[in-house]
Design a protein around this motif. Sequence first.
Motif, PDB file in Angstrom:
ATOM      1  N   ASP A 134      -2.175 -11.539 -52.439  1.00  0.00           N
ATOM      2  CA  ASP A 134      -2.570 -10.620 -51.374  1.00  0.00           C
ATOM      3  C   ASP A 134      -1.399 -10.374 -50.432  1.00  0.00           C
ATOM      4  O   ASP A 134      -0.525 -11.218 -50.258  1.00  0.00           O
ATOM      5  CB  ASP A 134      -3.740 -11.208 -50.577  1.00  0.00           C
ATOM      6  CG  ASP A 134      -5.012 -11.272 -51.398  1.00  0.00           C
ATOM      7  OD1 ASP A 134      -5.130 -10.505 -52.367  1.00  0.00           O
ATOM      8  OD2 ASP A 134      -5.867 -12.102 -51.059  1.00  0.00           O
ATOM      9  N   LYS A 135      -1.418  -9.235 -49.796  1.00  0.00           N
ATOM     10  CA  LYS A 135      -0.329  -8.880 -48.883  1.00  0.00           C
ATOM     11  C   LYS A 135      -0.399  -9.646 -47.566  1.00  0.00           C
ATOM     12  O   LYS A 135       0.603  -9.802 -46.899  1.00  0.00           O
ATOM     13  CB  LYS A 135      -0.320  -7.367 -48.620  1.00  0.00           C
ATOM     14  CG  LYS A 135      -0.083  -6.552 -49.881  1.00  0.00           C
ATOM     15  CD  LYS A 135       1.200  -6.954 -50.561  1.00  0.00           C
ATOM     16  CE  LYS A 135       1.346  -6.247 -51.887  1.00  0.00           C
ATOM     17  NZ  LYS A 135       2.283  -6.903 -52.772  1.00  0.00           N
ATOM     18  N   SER A 136      -1.581 -10.144 -47.196  1.00  0.00           N
ATOM     19  CA  SER A 136      -1.663 -10.941 -45.976  1.00  0.00           C
ATOM     20  C   SER A 136      -1.064 -12.319 -46.260  1.00  0.00           C
ATOM     21  O   SER A 136      -1.425 -12.976 -47.224  1.00  0.00           O
ATOM     22  CB  SER A 136      -3.112 -11.074 -45.519  1.00  0.00           C
ATOM     23  OG  SER A 136      -3.865 -11.782 -46.461  1.00  0.00           O
ATOM     24  N   GLU A 137      -0.149 -12.740 -45.426  1.00  0.00           N
ATOM     25  CA  GLU A 137       0.558 -14.009 -45.594  1.00  0.00           C
ATOM     26  C   GLU A 137       1.170 -14.114 -46.989  1.00  0.00           C
ATOM     27  O   GLU A 137       1.143 -15.169 -47.625  1.00  0.00           O
ATOM     28  CB  GLU A 137      -0.376 -15.185 -45.344  1.00  0.00           C
ATOM     29  CG  GLU A 137      -0.995 -15.204 -43.977  1.00  0.00           C
ATOM     30  CD  GLU A 137      -1.998 -16.327 -43.815  1.00  0.00           C
ATOM     31  OE1 GLU A 137      -2.149 -17.147 -44.733  1.00  0.00           O
ATOM     32  OE2 GLU A 137      -2.635 -16.374 -42.764  1.00  0.00           O
TER      33      GLU A 137
END
Length: 128
Positions: A36-39
């Motif tokens: 995922d692009k988050s974190e």
Amino acid sequence: MRFFENNFGRRHVYVFMAMWLAFTVLTYLGADAGADKSEHSQRVWKTTASAITGPIAGAVVRDFQGCCLGFSISLLPFCGGALLIGALVQVIRLPFGTFSGAVRVTAWSLGLLLWFLGIPVSFLHAFS
């Protein structure tokens, strides 16, 4: 007559290091492409560091999401069983002596290979 003996040697360490390095690189590439692009960078590095855990890496890339953890745990009997058999062949006395070294290294290599192949299989579930 002894039934157990230690037959781990340098060849076993070399095989382990080569497979671990190869699958760590593949884990990094897979996690970098699918995380995922988050974190993103934090998750990629955690997943890469978890390559040694074999099929659990799929759960790590999804931050131990319930279904991914369950799937990774369901792979453990197969991957862990293969690794256990590969390790047991190293310590159990074989009834023949001529090719026992080749049999032992082959069993170790196959056990490690099946352990580390749990990573892409768990990634298939985690990234679906």
